[in-house]
Design a protein around this motif. Structure first.
Motif, PDB file in Angstrom:
ATOM      1  N   UNK A 151     -10.940  20.496 -10.163  1.00  0.00           N
ATOM      2  CA  UNK A 151     -10.618  19.597  -9.062  1.00  0.00           C
ATOM      3  C   UNK A 151     -10.456  18.182  -9.608  1.00  0.00           C
ATOM      4  N   UNK A 152      -9.576  17.418  -8.983  1.00  0.00           N
ATOM      5  CA  UNK A 152      -9.417  16.005  -9.304  1.00  0.00           C
ATOM      6  C   UNK A 152      -9.780  15.169  -8.095  1.00  0.00           C
ATOM      7  N   UNK A 153     -10.425  14.044  -8.338  1.00  0.00           N
ATOM      8  CA  UNK A 153     -10.878  13.167  -7.261  1.00  0.00           C
ATOM      9  C   UNK A 153     -10.404  11.748  -7.557  1.00  0.00           C
ATOM     10  N   UNK A 154      -9.843  11.095  -6.553  1.00  0.00           N
ATOM     11  CA  UNK A 154      -9.466   9.692  -6.667  1.00  0.00           C
ATOM     12  C   UNK A 154     -10.745   8.867  -6.552  1.00  0.00           C
ATOM     13  N   UNK A 155     -11.121   8.171  -7.614  1.00  0.00           N
ATOM     14  CA  UNK A 155     -12.360   7.394  -7.625  1.00  0.00           C
ATOM     15  C   UNK A 155     -12.129   5.954  -7.199  1.00  0.00           C
ATOM     16  N   UNK A 156     -10.919   5.433  -7.456  1.00  0.00           N
ATOM     17  CA  UNK A 156     -10.607   4.084  -6.997  1.00  0.00           C
ATOM     18  C   UNK A 156      -9.898   3.257  -8.042  1.00  0.00           C
ATOM     19  N   UNK A 157      -9.922   1.952  -7.828  1.00  0.00           N
ATOM     20  CA  UNK A 157      -9.208   1.011  -8.671  1.00  0.00           C
ATOM     21  C   UNK A 157     -10.134  -0.116  -9.102  1.00  0.00           C
ATOM     22  N   UNK A 158      -9.992  -0.518 -10.344  1.00  0.00           N
ATOM     23  CA  UNK A 158     -10.682  -1.718 -10.809  1.00  0.00           C
ATOM     24  C   UNK A 158      -9.860  -2.946 -10.458  1.00  0.00           C
ATOM     25  N   UNK A 185      -1.985  -1.611 -12.094  1.00  0.00           N
ATOM     26  CA  UNK A 185      -3.307  -1.218 -11.618  1.00  0.00           C
ATOM     27  C   UNK A 185      -4.087  -0.531 -12.729  1.00  0.00           C
ATOM     28  N   UNK A 186      -5.398  -0.622 -12.628  1.00  0.00           N
ATOM     29  CA  UNK A 186      -6.315   0.191 -13.409  1.00  0.00           C
ATOM     30  C   UNK A 186      -6.874   1.222 -12.434  1.00  0.00           C
ATOM     31  N   UNK A 187      -6.458   2.464 -12.612  1.00  0.00           N
ATOM     32  CA  UNK A 187      -6.766   3.535 -11.659  1.00  0.00           C
ATOM     33  C   UNK A 187      -7.751   4.495 -12.284  1.00  0.00           C
ATOM     34  N   UNK A 188      -8.790   4.825 -11.542  1.00  0.00           N
ATOM     35  CA  UNK A 188      -9.829   5.716 -12.053  1.00  0.00           C
ATOM     36  C   UNK A 188      -9.838   7.003 -11.229  1.00  0.00           C
ATOM     37  N   UNK A 189      -9.826   8.118 -11.946  1.00  0.00           N
ATOM     38  CA  UNK A 189      -9.957   9.429 -11.309  1.00  0.00           C
ATOM     39  C   UNK A 189     -11.103  10.176 -11.981  1.00  0.00           C
ATOM     40  N   UNK A 190     -11.613  11.156 -11.289  1.00  0.00           N
ATOM     41  CA  UNK A 190     -12.648  12.025 -11.854  1.00  0.00           C
ATOM     42  C   UNK A 190     -12.087  13.433 -11.894  1.00  0.00           C
ATOM     43  N   UNK A 191     -12.166  14.033 -13.061  1.00  0.00           N
ATOM     44  CA  UNK A 191     -11.745  15.410 -13.246  1.00  0.00           C
ATOM     45  C   UNK A 191     -13.003  16.251 -13.330  1.00  0.00           C
ATOM     46  N   UNK A 192     -13.092  17.269 -12.475  1.00  0.00           N
ATOM     47  CA  UNK A 192     -14.224  18.187 -12.523  1.00  0.00           C
ATOM     48  C   UNK A 192     -13.795  19.456 -13.235  1.00  0.00           C
ATOM     49  N   UNK A 193     -14.755  20.048 -13.944  1.00  0.00           N
ATOM     50  CA  UNK A 193     -14.505  21.285 -14.672  1.00  0.00           C
ATOM     51  C   UNK A 193     -15.802  22.079 -14.745  1.00  0.00           C
ATOM     52  N   UNK A 194     -15.694  23.344 -15.073  1.00  0.00           N
ATOM     53  CA  UNK A 194     -16.863  24.194 -15.235  1.00  0.00           C
ATOM     54  C   UNK A 194     -17.631  23.701 -16.459  1.00  0.00           C
ATOM     55  N   UNK A 196       0.814  -1.215   0.000  1.00  0.00           N
ATOM     56  CA  UNK A 196       0.000   0.000   0.000  1.00  0.00           C
ATOM     57  C   UNK A 196       0.850   1.268   0.000  1.00  0.00           C
ATOM     58  N   UNK A 197       2.074   1.202   0.512  1.00  0.00           N
ATOM     59  CA  UNK A 197       2.987   2.346   0.403  1.00  0.00           C
ATOM     60  C   UNK A 197       3.309   2.589  -1.068  1.00  0.00           C
ATOM     61  N   UNK A 198       3.658   1.532  -1.774  1.00  0.00           N
ATOM     62  CA  UNK A 198       3.960   1.670  -3.192  1.00  0.00           C
ATOM     63  C   UNK A 198       2.748   2.214  -3.935  1.00  0.00           C
ATOM     64  N   UNK A 199       1.581   1.689  -3.632  1.00  0.00           N
ATOM     65  CA  UNK A 199       0.341   2.159  -4.253  1.00  0.00           C
ATOM     66  C   UNK A 199       0.104   3.640  -3.956  1.00  0.00           C
ATOM     67  N   UNK A 200       0.391   4.055  -2.729  1.00  0.00           N
ATOM     68  CA  UNK A 200       0.134   5.446  -2.340  1.00  0.00           C
ATOM     69  C   UNK A 200       1.044   6.437  -3.068  1.00  0.00           C
ATOM     70  N   UNK A 201       2.162   5.968  -3.573  1.00  0.00           N
ATOM     71  CA  UNK A 201       3.058   6.849  -4.325  1.00  0.00           C
ATOM     72  C   UNK A 201       2.512   7.207  -5.700  1.00  0.00           C
ATOM     73  N   UNK A 202       1.454   6.535  -6.138  1.00  0.00           N
ATOM     74  CA  UNK A 202       0.884   6.836  -7.455  1.00  0.00           C
ATOM     75  C   UNK A 202       0.463   8.299  -7.589  1.00  0.00           C
TER      76      UNK A 202
END
Length: 162
Positions: free
Chosen positions: A87-94, A145-154, A65-71
């Protein structure tokens, strides 16, 4: 890859390697601090002498999880920023797979490929990265990993063709 990109250009980058981060050294101090933060003091992480004597690793290894947290730091280091992002939001991992232990003192870096960019609602785009964390001088990665983030914009910045 440019340091900044426009929202309208994101979809065209699907399938592209967005960046490779700089090397990060995972030393015993970092491992010990992570152990303190997570209350995971298993000897394979925190006791160099015992880990050398009782494990096949020759010493301590980082928590997966330390290695994962460095992402997050790796992403910030090399992936282009979307200019319109608010804003960017960490949505999680598949999927996350820990492939090779990271030995204390090893250097790791992240490699990011844009797998998907899907616009949702008026002001969000979901970004999926295929990411791997490489260990210097190791054949197999520390993790994939398959990492999902959400990018918010106006919403006014939403490209018309999506």
């Amino acid at each position: 890859m440019p340091a900044n990109i426009h929202l309208k250009d994101v979809a065209a980058l699907v399938g592209t390697e967005l960046g490779v981060s700089r090397w990060f050294t995972v030393d015993q101090t970092m491992i010990d601090r992570f152990a303190d933060a997570t209350e995971d003091h298993q000897f394979i992480h925190t006791d160099p002498e015992r880990a050398a004597a009782e494990t096949p690793f020759g010493g301590t290894i980082a928590h997966g999880f330390l290695t994962l947290s460095l992402l997050s730091a790796m992403n910030f280091d090399c992936v282009p920023r979307i200019i319109e992002q608010t804003m960017g939001i960490n949505y999680g991992f598949e999927k996350v797979r820990f492939m090779t232990p990271v030995k204390s003192g090893a250097r790791v870096r992240g490699r990011f490929v844009l797998d998907e960019a899907r616009f949702r609602g008026a002001g969000m785009v979901t970004i999926r990265y295929n990411v791997s964390v490489e260990i210097e001088d190791e054949r197999k990665p520390a993790l994939t990993a398959d990492w999902i983030t959400i990018i918010q914009f106006d919403p006014k910045d939403r490209p018309e063709d999506v």
